[in-house]
Structure formats: structure tokens, C-alpha cells
Design a protein around this motif. Sequence first.
Motif, PDB file in Angstrom:
ATOM      1  N   THR A 342       0.836  -1.201   0.000  1.00 28.97           N
ATOM      2  CA  THR A 342       0.000   0.000   0.000  1.00 28.97           C
ATOM      3  C   THR A 342       0.872   1.253   0.000  1.00 28.97           C
ATOM      4  O   THR A 342       0.645   2.185  -0.776  1.00 28.97           O
ATOM      5  CB  THR A 342      -0.935   0.000   1.221  1.00 28.97           C
ATOM      6  N   ARG A 343       1.872   1.286   0.858  1.00 21.54           N
ATOM      7  CA  ARG A 343       2.781   2.439   0.899  1.00 21.54           C
ATOM      8  C   ARG A 343       3.578   2.550  -0.394  1.00 21.54           C
ATOM      9  O   ARG A 343       3.804   3.651  -0.900  1.00 21.54           O
ATOM     10  CB  ARG A 343       3.709   2.331   2.109  1.00 21.54           C
ATOM     11  N   LYS A 344       4.018   1.411  -0.925  1.00 23.52           N
ATOM     12  CA  LYS A 344       4.799   1.412  -2.171  1.00 23.52           C
ATOM     13  C   LYS A 344       4.062   2.125  -3.300  1.00 23.52           C
ATOM     14  O   LYS A 344       4.670   2.835  -4.113  1.00 23.52           O
ATOM     15  CB  LYS A 344       5.110  -0.035  -2.575  1.00 23.52           C
ATOM     16  N   HIS A 345       2.751   1.970  -3.333  1.00 18.33           N
ATOM     17  CA  HIS A 345       1.965   2.531  -4.436  1.00 18.33           C
ATOM     18  C   HIS A 345       1.262   3.835  -4.063  1.00 18.33           C
ATOM     19  O   HIS A 345       0.312   4.238  -4.725  1.00 18.33           O
ATOM     20  CB  HIS A 345       0.983   1.489  -4.955  1.00 18.33           C
ATOM     21  N   GLY A 346       1.750   4.498  -3.019  1.00 22.55           N
ATOM     22  CA  GLY A 346       1.313   5.859  -2.732  1.00 22.55           C
ATOM     23  C   GLY A 346       0.247   6.021  -1.685  1.00 22.55           C
ATOM     24  O   GLY A 346      -0.175   7.142  -1.409  1.00 22.55           O
ATOM     25  N   GLY A 347      -0.210   4.928  -1.085  1.00 24.19           N
ATOM     26  CA  GLY A 347      -1.223   5.030  -0.049  1.00 24.19           C
ATOM     27  C   GLY A 347      -0.612   5.202   1.329  1.00 24.19           C
ATOM     28  O   GLY A 347       0.600   5.101   1.514  1.00 24.19           O
ATOM     29  N   ALA A 348      -1.461   5.478   2.300  1.00 22.48           N
ATOM     30  CA  ALA A 348      -1.016   5.636   3.690  1.00 22.48           C
ATOM     31  C   ALA A 348      -1.872   4.755   4.590  1.00 22.48           C
ATOM     32  O   ALA A 348      -2.968   4.318   4.213  1.00 22.48           O
ATOM     33  CB  ALA A 348      -1.119   7.095   4.119  1.00 22.48           C
TER      34      ALA A 348
END
Length: 361
Positions: A342-348
Amino acid sequence: MKSHILTAAIAAAAIAPVSARATDLTFASSLPQVHFWVGGFMDPFADVMEDSADVTFTRFYAGEITSVGRELDALTGGVVDAVAPLLAPYHEGAFPLTDVTQLPTIGTSSVEQTEAFLDLMASDVELADGKTFYEYEIGSKDIHAWPVAATAAYSISLAGMEPASADALSGIPLRSGSALHTVFLEELGVTPVTMSAAASYEALARGTIKGTILSVGDWKSYSLQDVLSYTITGVAVGHWGSYLAISDAAWSDLSDAERETWTETAHEIARQNAEGIDRQEGEVRQASEADGGVFVDVADIPADLRSRIEQASVNTWTRWIEETESAGHPGLETARLWAELTRKHGGALPEGVEAYLQSRD
């Protein structure tokens, strides 16, 4: 809707030797063609395969031969060859890790979480007993599977009410479509009512339930824009993940070139589908706002209500992990991997989730 995909795999299939006869597959969906997973994934996928390989499909829609939650039985029982989508969360106990995609996130879209889901299915990280996510969830079920696009963010939407405080939500009945959404709603302090999205229009119109957990773009499939009037945005009650699936028997009838084309096409159509889902999310929201629908970012709602939603989001992660672990499945390692992707693809992640994941070391 025809796809313009030009991949190396498709090009290879175009020059592959033609078999004596085309492989005709029975392809079914429990959802109607208007749904973005059918009109936006199933049909475009089948169209490209028919154009690019020696494969044809006999298509069935809207539960004509398989219903919601029975897709796996239809595949393994030989009733159908392929389905889209296989709605994993409705197969109670059969796909214990797939619900990880429904864990709450911040600022995520269909495009972002579809990329995360594709990475999850392709991951070589061993979660338990030497098995990856794909091997754990799919490997023993006599099927092959690929992600359809993740939905847009699931939101809290209400009918005929705008909560002025956290207490305004206490105890009210809200529709839940999955076990994980039930966990979130319990933590939120409302009364979860389990039902399919298709059944929620009448329940909302009659006042049997006061709201739902659903992506806004999904309203179009069920005319929910006519009954939902207030939506909290900015925090995702997860993204629903499901699969394109084919039986082992049908897969074995395909040539190596057709299998390669199938996989490449599935990935490309999932990405195109995600872009379409995000567009539809915006279009449905714009149409609702034009009719008086209200959309409020979580940062702008009353402080006590925001705090309750944030705490419910963290508690949903911890409960899912602990309950999945208690059932004998690798909930913690799956959640850690999903958080990383999730973080890798821009989410938090909701504040407090990362601290919990680290505390379990």
C-alpha cells in the motif's frame, strides 16, 4: 468495449500455430453487465482473448448459471470454465487472506490498490509453511486466478442524516457486505446488517438500514445514488479485492501461448478497469452532488466523529490480524506485506497501524 492492448504475449499468440479447433469456454458472472467488473473487466477481457487467441467464450451474466458466493463451487463442479469476478469475501472461510485488501487505508484509489493487489498475487514472500499469498489462497483450490481491479475506496454513506457527533451514529443500522466490514462497523459503534449491495436499495428506501459501506462508483450498479445523501470521504474502509478465475481442467485445455496471452491480458485489463473505476467514482459523485448529495472529507467532520472513525480503522487492523491468526492463518505477515505494498503505491495507513505492526516483532 474493445481493448487496444498490444503486448508481446498477444503478438506471440497471433503467430502461434492454430489448433484444430477453438477452445470454447463457459464464462459466467454473478453480477449484471452494468457492473464495472463485468462491463469493464469480464467483457473486455473476453473480447481481447477472442481476438488474440484461438479461444471463444459463451458468456452468462447476472447469476444466470452461478450466483454470488457460489463461483468456486461452479468452477470446481464443472458448471462453468471461468468466472469474473469470483467474489472471494462471499466464500466464507475459503479465502482467509483476501480480506486484507479491505483493511482501512488513507488516500488510496482503485489504480493504486490494483497495483498493490497485482504485486500481492505475484509476491514471492513466504507467509506460512513456505507458501506465498497466491499459493496459500489459490494453490489448493483446483483453479487459477488473477486480480480484477480493486474497487475504489469503500466509504461510509448515509441516507437522510448528517451526523453532528459520534453519538449520532451509535447503534444505527448500517449495511455490511463482508466479515471485515462487520468488524469495522462494530468498532465504529453502529449495528452491522449483513446483506448484498443488490439488496440494500430497498432496505435504504424503507429505512430498515440508515446507510452502507460501499464505494461511491458502485452506487451506479444498484441505483443507490437515489437514496444515499451524505458520504464521508478521505478514509477508505478498504478496497474490495476479487478474482478472474478459471478451473484447472479448462486451463489445461489452453496452449502455452494462450496461457501467456491470458495472463498478460488479465493484468492489462485489470489496470484499464481500475482507471475506469476511478473515473466512474468521480462521475457518480459529481452526479450525486448535482442532485444535492453531500460529500465531506474526514478532516472536516466533527472531531469526536473523526476520532472514532480513526480508532475504528486501527482496531479493524488489529482485530483482523488477531482473529486471522487465531484461526491458524498468517494474518500478521499478510497484513505487513499489504501495508508495505500500500505504501509502495502511494497510499497511507491509519495512524497507529504501523506502531502496532512493529510492536508484534
